[in-house]
Design an enzyme around this catalytic site. Structure first.
Site, PDB file in Angstrom:
ATOM      1  N   ASP A  81       2.463  -5.261  -4.522  1.00  0.00           N
ATOM      2  CA  ASP A  81       3.145  -5.900  -3.391  1.00  0.00           C
ATOM      3  C   ASP A  81       2.213  -6.131  -2.213  1.00  0.00           C
ATOM      4  O   ASP A  81       1.192  -5.466  -2.043  1.00  0.00           O
ATOM      5  CB  ASP A  81       4.354  -5.080  -2.949  1.00  0.00           C
ATOM      6  CG  ASP A  81       4.001  -3.655  -2.549  1.00  0.00           C
ATOM      7  OD1 ASP A  81       3.157  -3.036  -3.226  1.00  0.00           O
ATOM      8  OD2 ASP A  81       4.566  -3.144  -1.566  1.00  0.00           O
ATOM      9  N   GLU A 139       5.155  -0.578  -3.314  1.00  0.00           N
ATOM     10  CA  GLU A 139       4.506   0.649  -2.824  1.00  0.00           C
ATOM     11  C   GLU A 139       4.486   0.694  -1.300  1.00  0.00           C
ATOM     12  O   GLU A 139       4.557   1.770  -0.705  1.00  0.00           O
ATOM     13  CB  GLU A 139       3.077   0.741  -3.374  1.00  0.00           C
ATOM     14  CG  GLU A 139       2.393   2.083  -3.130  1.00  0.00           C
ATOM     15  CD  GLU A 139       1.773   2.218  -1.745  1.00  0.00           C
ATOM     16  OE1 GLU A 139       1.673   3.350  -1.241  1.00  0.00           O
ATOM     17  OE2 GLU A 139       1.397   1.175  -1.148  1.00  0.00           O
ATOM     18  N   GLU A 140       4.403  -0.487  -0.661  1.00  0.00           N
ATOM     19  CA  GLU A 140       4.283  -0.531   0.791  1.00  0.00           C
ATOM     20  C   GLU A 140       5.603  -0.268   1.515  1.00  0.00           C
ATOM     21  O   GLU A 140       5.602  -0.006   2.717  1.00  0.00           O
ATOM     22  CB  GLU A 140       3.760  -1.909   1.235  1.00  0.00           C
ATOM     23  CG  GLU A 140       2.350  -2.245   0.766  1.00  0.00           C
ATOM     24  CD  GLU A 140       1.280  -1.451   1.489  1.00  0.00           C
ATOM     25  OE1 GLU A 140       1.622  -0.572   2.297  1.00  0.00           O
ATOM     26  OE2 GLU A 140       0.098  -1.699   1.243  1.00  0.00           O
ATOM     27  N   HIS A 365      -4.281  -2.917   6.249  1.00  0.00           N
ATOM     28  CA  HIS A 365      -3.121  -3.401   7.011  1.00  0.00           C
ATOM     29  C   HIS A 365      -3.577  -4.158   8.266  1.00  0.00           C
ATOM     30  O   HIS A 365      -2.905  -4.138   9.301  1.00  0.00           O
ATOM     31  CB  HIS A 365      -2.182  -2.247   7.390  1.00  0.00           C
ATOM     32  CG  HIS A 365      -1.512  -1.615   6.214  1.00  0.00           C
ATOM     33  ND1 HIS A 365      -0.239  -1.078   6.276  1.00  0.00           N
ATOM     34  CD2 HIS A 365      -1.908  -1.440   4.939  1.00  0.00           C
ATOM     35  CE1 HIS A 365       0.094  -0.592   5.090  1.00  0.00           C
ATOM     36  NE2 HIS A 365      -0.917  -0.808   4.266  1.00  0.00           N
TER      37      HIS A 365
END
Length: 393
Positions: A81, A139-140, A365
């Site tokens: 993702d 996962e995020e 990020h």
């Protein structure tokens, strides 16, 4: 064993893996919406005749490679993702989707595991047992590992060990870091609503001011870390937002506070919300306010199995040389839902370095996050070597 063959196959299929990574990067999808990414995975597995099951936990895919004879089963995992973020890399393959970006390396994880799949499928006559290839959503966000486990990813055949890697901006390029024991923190979140009595800012004595109560609680919550926890146990308690009020002369009825908690010790993990609520209740009772406190446990502590970490370290040493594989100096306080796999089967997670300049490490990020495609080779080769070594052991 098979190291030279693994490295040669990685070189042979390198351009295809890079192309897959660029395609995934151009078309980022957030948690549980990775339909196009899942289809690309399916198309690749079908191209090489690799058995698979799709639609697990909505968008998850599991490939299966069977060796020459029955044996143990090893699971290799990649997350797929992206993030809600506007890309600013200006790469030729930059995101084509507004406010969506692969800013954590999951495009590389997915493409790299596809590379591992191609390698192992080409070598399946040389090992016994089964390899499961777990392509995981979300996962995020809320995490796709646990839903995939609940839908049977560790069964039929039963998984004996699991491994994963993260392309890591705090590790030098060409190096791999392993970790025996706790590697990444339990990751929780909380929301607190303080309910007072609003009124005119000129007459605060007629109100129960939730803003002043919120300020006191925020200050007091830091004492949970500094005075209620063992100073040798890592704990992070951070406030992420505070919202309340609309005017300079209006005391509002309520204030909302949100934040995150990170821990590496399960006893501390259990203790933190109790200590927080003791403070919240005490302050609110003192000032006549009410409250709603919602504490959400997200990912548990990621704890690597010692034997599996030894195996992973030796496997990466065959690929890179012993001098390029080292023990992580200290755990990170970020969260990782591979921890759910590590709770259930002997597992190990490793960092693959992507930073060319450790004075300026690559920030995950971040809208400018990028790394060199060549690092996909280490990921593909390393996971393939781990699988072969585990099944041969």
């Amino acid at each position: 064993m098979l190291t030279k063959e693994i490295q040669k196959l990685s070189e042979d299929f390198y351009e295809e893996i890079v192309s897959l990574r660029h395609c995934i990067h151009e078309n980022p999808e957030i948690g549980f919406q990775e339909f196009q990414t899942a289809q690309l995975i399916i198309d690749t597995l079908e191209k090489y005749g690799i058995e698979y099951q799709s639609g697990i936990a909505k968008t998850g895919v599991v490939g299966v490679i069977k060796g020459k004879n029955p044996g143990k089963t090893v699971l290799l995992r990649a997350d797929m993702d992206a993030l809600i973020l506007q890309e600013e890399t200006y790469l030729s393959y930059a995101s084509k989707v507004n406010n969506r970006m692969h800013a954590c390396g999951h495009d590389g994880h997915t493409a790299g595991l596809l590379g591992t799949a191609i390698i192992l499928n080409s070598l399946k006559e040389y090992f016994d047992g089964t390899v499961k290839l777990m392509f995981q959503p979300a996962e995020e966000t809320e995490g796709g590992a646990l839903p995939m486990i609940e839908e049977g990813v560790l069964e039929n055949p039963k998984v004996d060990a699991a491994f994963a890697c993260h392309l890591w901006g705090n590790t030098p390029e060409g190096k791999v870091e392993i970790c025996h024991g706790p590697m990444m923190a339990a990751c929780d979140c909380f929301e607190l609503k303080i309910k007072g009595i609003g009124g005119h800012g000129a007459m605060p004595h007629l109100t129960v001011d939730p803003i002043s109560i919120a300020a006191y609680i925020i200050t007091m919550l830091q004492s949970v870390v500094s005075r209620r926890m063992d100073p040798l146990e890592p704990v992070v308690l951070s406030i992420g937002s505070i919202n309340g009020g609309d005017g300079n002369n209006i005391i509002p009825d309520s204030v909302k506070i949100t934040g995150t908690v990170r821990t590496l010790n399960e006893k501390v993990h259990q203790q933190i919300p109790k200590e927080m609520e003791n403070i919240i209740k005490g302050v609110c009772d003192t000032y006549g306010a009410n409250y709603d406190f919602y504490y959400q446990r997200e990912f548990p502590v990621l704890i690597n199995d010692s034997a599996m970490t030894d195996l992973a370290g030796k496997a990466f040493s065959k690929i890179l040389g012993e001098e390029n594989v080292k023990e992580l100096e200290k755990p990170y306080m970020g969260g990782e839902d591979f921890a759910y796999l590590a709770q259930r089967v002997p597992s190990s997670f490793a960092y693959i370095g992507i930073s060319k300049d450790m004075d300026h490490p690559i920030l995950h990020h971040n809208p400018k996050f990028k790394f060199d495609d060549k690092n996909l080779k280490i990921l593909s080769q390393g996971l393939a070597q781990i699988a072969v070594d585990f099944l041969k052991k």
